[in-house]
Design an enzyme around this catalytic site. Structure first.
Site, short mmCIF file in Angstrom:
data_model
loop_
_atom_site.label_atom_id
_atom_site.label_comp_id
_atom_site.label_asym_id
_atom_site.label_seq_id
_atom_site.Cartn_x
_atom_site.Cartn_y
_atom_site.Cartn_z
N SER A 142 1.36 -1.51 0.02
CA SER A 142 -0.08 0.10 0.29
C SER A 142 0.74 1.72 -0.05
O SER A 142 1.65 1.45 0.52
CB SER A 142 -0.65 -0.20 1.39
N TYR A 157 -2.05 0.22 9.99
CA TYR A 157 -2.46 -0.51 9.24
C TYR A 157 -0.91 -0.38 7.95
O TYR A 157 0.14 -0.53 7.56
CB TYR A 157 -3.09 -0.03 7.83
#
Length: 300
Positions: free
Chosen positions: A133, A146
């Site tokens: 990501s 995250y």
């Protein structure tokens, strides 16, 4: 291919099956709607396997199954796609357990699966494609748990890419933009997470930041996810290219706006980067203890 209950994993499993490949697709729940959809829409070549990446027993069972069925041929490709995040909050407000769970799924689970399959990948001179990501490259507000796990994952895969070169294994990272996958765009899910977070916060932290601060973050995130892209084909095509191209890219950036984002991240000063990410993603209001009206109330 891990994480096929929904989103990129499910779409990629179906795409590779249509192309004629033998696909081992892992899901969290064999009875989930996503698993049933794959059974219905894919050929008998596709094998569904139950796997929770936080459970070593699950990973070992999947490894044994794949070894038993590919020992003579080797394994051409591994797609690390499974990912987890259920917290949108400042790092200080995010419980330590949330950081650990993100690391367990996004980092340690992928590491264990990759290491377990490397003998088969080496014998085939195959591919490793991992969905990471942009949050692992940049300090997105309220995504610390995250983002930190994805940063660790990206670095790990870059290291594998360098180390596995002599074996003929090519390693690619996929860094997608903002897509509608799984629960990521379900306001009810995020509202429940917000309520659980508020209930778990120590009183002192709740006082310092304010309940309205957490509410505002949640609302901005839900608003942001409304612009997420529904068509997952750019990501599926990037994963497929990583698996099949003669010379796959080291990094793929499917999705809009990532070029300008990475340009700002690499070339402009820190304060510009931070302003951009807040303007683009979440721009939290001032915590309660720093607001003027709070100071005035305290003086009174």
């Amino acid at each position: 291919l891990s994480g096929c209950d929904s989103g990129f994993g499910q779409a990629t499993a179906r795409h590779l099956d249509i192309m004629g490949f033998r696909v081992f697709a892992s899901v969290l729940d064999l009875q989930s709607p996503g698993a049933q959809e794959l059974r219905r829409s894919c050929s008998p070549r596709l094998t569904l396997l139950q796997m929770d990446l936080t459970k070593t027993d699950d990973i070992q069972r999947v490894l044994q199954h794949i070894h038993a069925h590919t020992n003579s041929t080797g394994l051409w490709g591994l797609v690390n796609n499974a990912g987890f995040n259920d917290t949108i909050a400042d790092a200080e407000l995010s419980p330590l357990g949330k950081f650990r769970t993100c690391m367990e799924v996004n980092f340690f689970g992928s590491l264990e699966l990759t290491k377990g399959l490397l003998p088969l990948l080496r014998s085939a001179g195959g591919r490793i494609v991992t969905v990471s990501s942009p949050a692992g490259d940049m300090p997105f507000p309220c995504l610390a748990a995250y983002g930190a796990s994805k940063a660790a994952l990206s670095l790990l895969m870059d290291t594998f890419r360098s180390e596995l070169q002599p074996w003929g294994i090519k390693v690619s990272l996929i860094l997608p933009g903002y897509y509608k996958t799984g629960t990521t765009c379900d306001p009810a899910f995020w509202n429940l997470q917000k309520q659980q977070l508020l209930a778990s916060l120590p009183q002192e932290l709740l006082q310092a930041y304010g309940e309205d601060y957490v509410e505002e973050i949640n609302q901005q995130f839900i608003q942001f996810m409304k612009v997420a892209v529904e068509d997952l084909s750019a990501v599926v095509n990037s994963i497929t290219d990583g698996l099949l191209a003669a010379n796959p890219a080291v990094r793929y950036y499917p999705g809009q706006g990532l070029g300008i984002m990475y340009f700002i991240h690499r070339y402009l000063p820190y304060f510009v980067r931070d302003l951009f990410l807040k303007g683009f993603f979440i721009n939290p209001k001032l915590p309660r203890a720093l607001r003027r009206e709070h100071h005035n109330d305290t003086k009174k």
